[in-house]
Design a protein around this motif. Sequence first.
Motif, PDB file in Angstrom:
ATOM      1  N   GLU A   1      44.580  34.109  38.077  1.00  0.00           N
ATOM      2  CA  GLU A   1      43.384  34.681  37.456  1.00  0.00           C
ATOM      3  C   GLU A   1      42.587  35.316  38.579  1.00  0.00           C
ATOM      4  OE1 GLU A   1      40.670  33.019  34.161  1.00  0.00           O
ATOM      5  OE2 GLU A   1      39.623  32.559  36.038  1.00  0.00           O
ATOM      6  N   GLY A   2      42.260  36.600  38.425  1.00  0.00           N
ATOM      7  CA  GLY A   2      41.487  37.333  39.421  1.00  0.00           C
ATOM      8  C   GLY A   2      40.073  37.560  38.929  1.00  0.00           C
ATOM      9  N   ARG A   3      39.089  37.240  39.811  1.00  0.00           N
ATOM     10  CA  ARG A   3      37.672  37.364  39.448  1.00  0.00           C
ATOM     11  C   ARG A   3      36.907  38.082  40.548  1.00  0.00           C
ATOM     12  NH1 ARG A   3      39.192  32.371  39.051  1.00  0.00           N
ATOM     13  NH2 ARG A   3      38.166  31.780  40.990  1.00  0.00           N
ATOM     14  N   LEU A   4      35.814  38.710  40.136  1.00  0.00           N
ATOM     15  CA  LEU A   4      34.819  39.191  41.093  1.00  0.00           C
ATOM     16  C   LEU A   4      33.922  38.009  41.424  1.00  0.00           C
ATOM     17  CD1 LEU A   4      33.892  42.560  39.353  1.00  0.00           C
ATOM     18  CD2 LEU A   4      35.495  42.200  41.232  1.00  0.00           C
ATOM     19  N   ILE A   5      33.104  38.120  42.472  1.00  0.00           N
ATOM     20  CA  ILE A   5      32.280  36.977  42.859  1.00  0.00           C
ATOM     21  C   ILE A   5      31.159  36.672  41.869  1.00  0.00           C
ATOM     22  CG2 ILE A   5      32.884  37.115  45.288  1.00  0.00           C
ATOM     23  CD1 ILE A   5      30.233  38.489  45.834  1.00  0.00           C
ATOM     24  N   ASP A   6      30.915  37.588  40.924  1.00  0.00           N
ATOM     25  CA  ASP A   6      29.929  37.277  39.879  1.00  0.00           C
ATOM     26  C   ASP A   6      30.577  36.547  38.699  1.00  0.00           C
ATOM     27  OD1 ASP A   6      31.316  39.232  38.471  1.00  0.00           O
ATOM     28  OD2 ASP A   6      29.596  40.586  38.261  1.00  0.00           O
ATOM     29  N   GLY A   7      31.893  36.252  38.817  1.00  0.00           N
ATOM     30  CA  GLY A   7      32.595  35.512  37.778  1.00  0.00           C
ATOM     31  C   GLY A   7      33.344  36.380  36.777  1.00  0.00           C
ATOM     32  N   THR A   8      33.203  37.698  36.853  1.00  0.00           N
ATOM     33  CA  THR A   8      33.890  38.596  35.937  1.00  0.00           C
ATOM     34  C   THR A   8      35.397  38.530  36.178  1.00  0.00           C
ATOM     35  OG1 THR A   8      32.006  40.120  35.947  1.00  0.00           O
ATOM     36  CG2 THR A   8      34.119  41.005  35.192  1.00  0.00           C
ATOM     37  N   VAL A   9      36.160  38.165  35.144  1.00  0.00           N
ATOM     38  CA  VAL A   9      37.620  38.127  35.247  1.00  0.00           C
ATOM     39  C   VAL A   9      38.132  39.548  35.044  1.00  0.00           C
ATOM     40  CG1 VAL A   9      39.757  37.227  34.240  1.00  0.00           C
ATOM     41  CG2 VAL A   9      37.736  35.752  34.423  1.00  0.00           C
TER      42      VAL A   9
END
Length: 196
Positions: A90-98
């Motif tokens: 699972e890949g996410r941005l640091i704001d939690g957006t997958v």
Amino acid sequence: MSVTAVPIRPLKKGSVAKLWIGIAALTLAAGAVAWAGTASHVAADPSSYLARNAARDGVQTTASGLQFEVLQPGTGDRPGNDDLVLVEYEGRLIDGTVFDSSERQGGPTPLPVAGLIPGFTEALQMMQKGGRYKIVIPPALGYGESVPPNGPIPPNAVLEFDVTLVDIAPGAALQMMQGMPPGAGDGAEPQAPQGR
């Protein structure tokens, strides 16, 4: 020339105090709106985020700057650059957006180790079959300025992945899947079949 004086009504007692209180309230409200608008940008600063993450217990940083945490160690061989791996991620941005996941792809996903962003390739080569890692990829090892068009990943984004290495297929298997005989892509001279 004559100047006509316009009479101004006298202010009621306490009106000046109410005026100053109103100005102070508006100033505070404007400050809060400005802070809310920039908080996400401050939180998204790659260098400060990476420094905070590196200080967490269990997080290790490689010489290249890749950060990883072993959530579950694996066993056996590690994949090489020419291998094909089967991963759950699972890949996410640091704001939690997958922005991507193997679940969205229908389950464990086959990936060529060498065909990925540098940080993901480096992390896979440290893992063993069955291992589960949390990896944090700095922009220089991710997409940097060259992000996929029309995608959710902004330029110079820090990327976080939870990765489980399900299986490893040797490079020869990948070459056979692509229709090449084993050894054809390794720069070696083709060998004639041995006669009996």
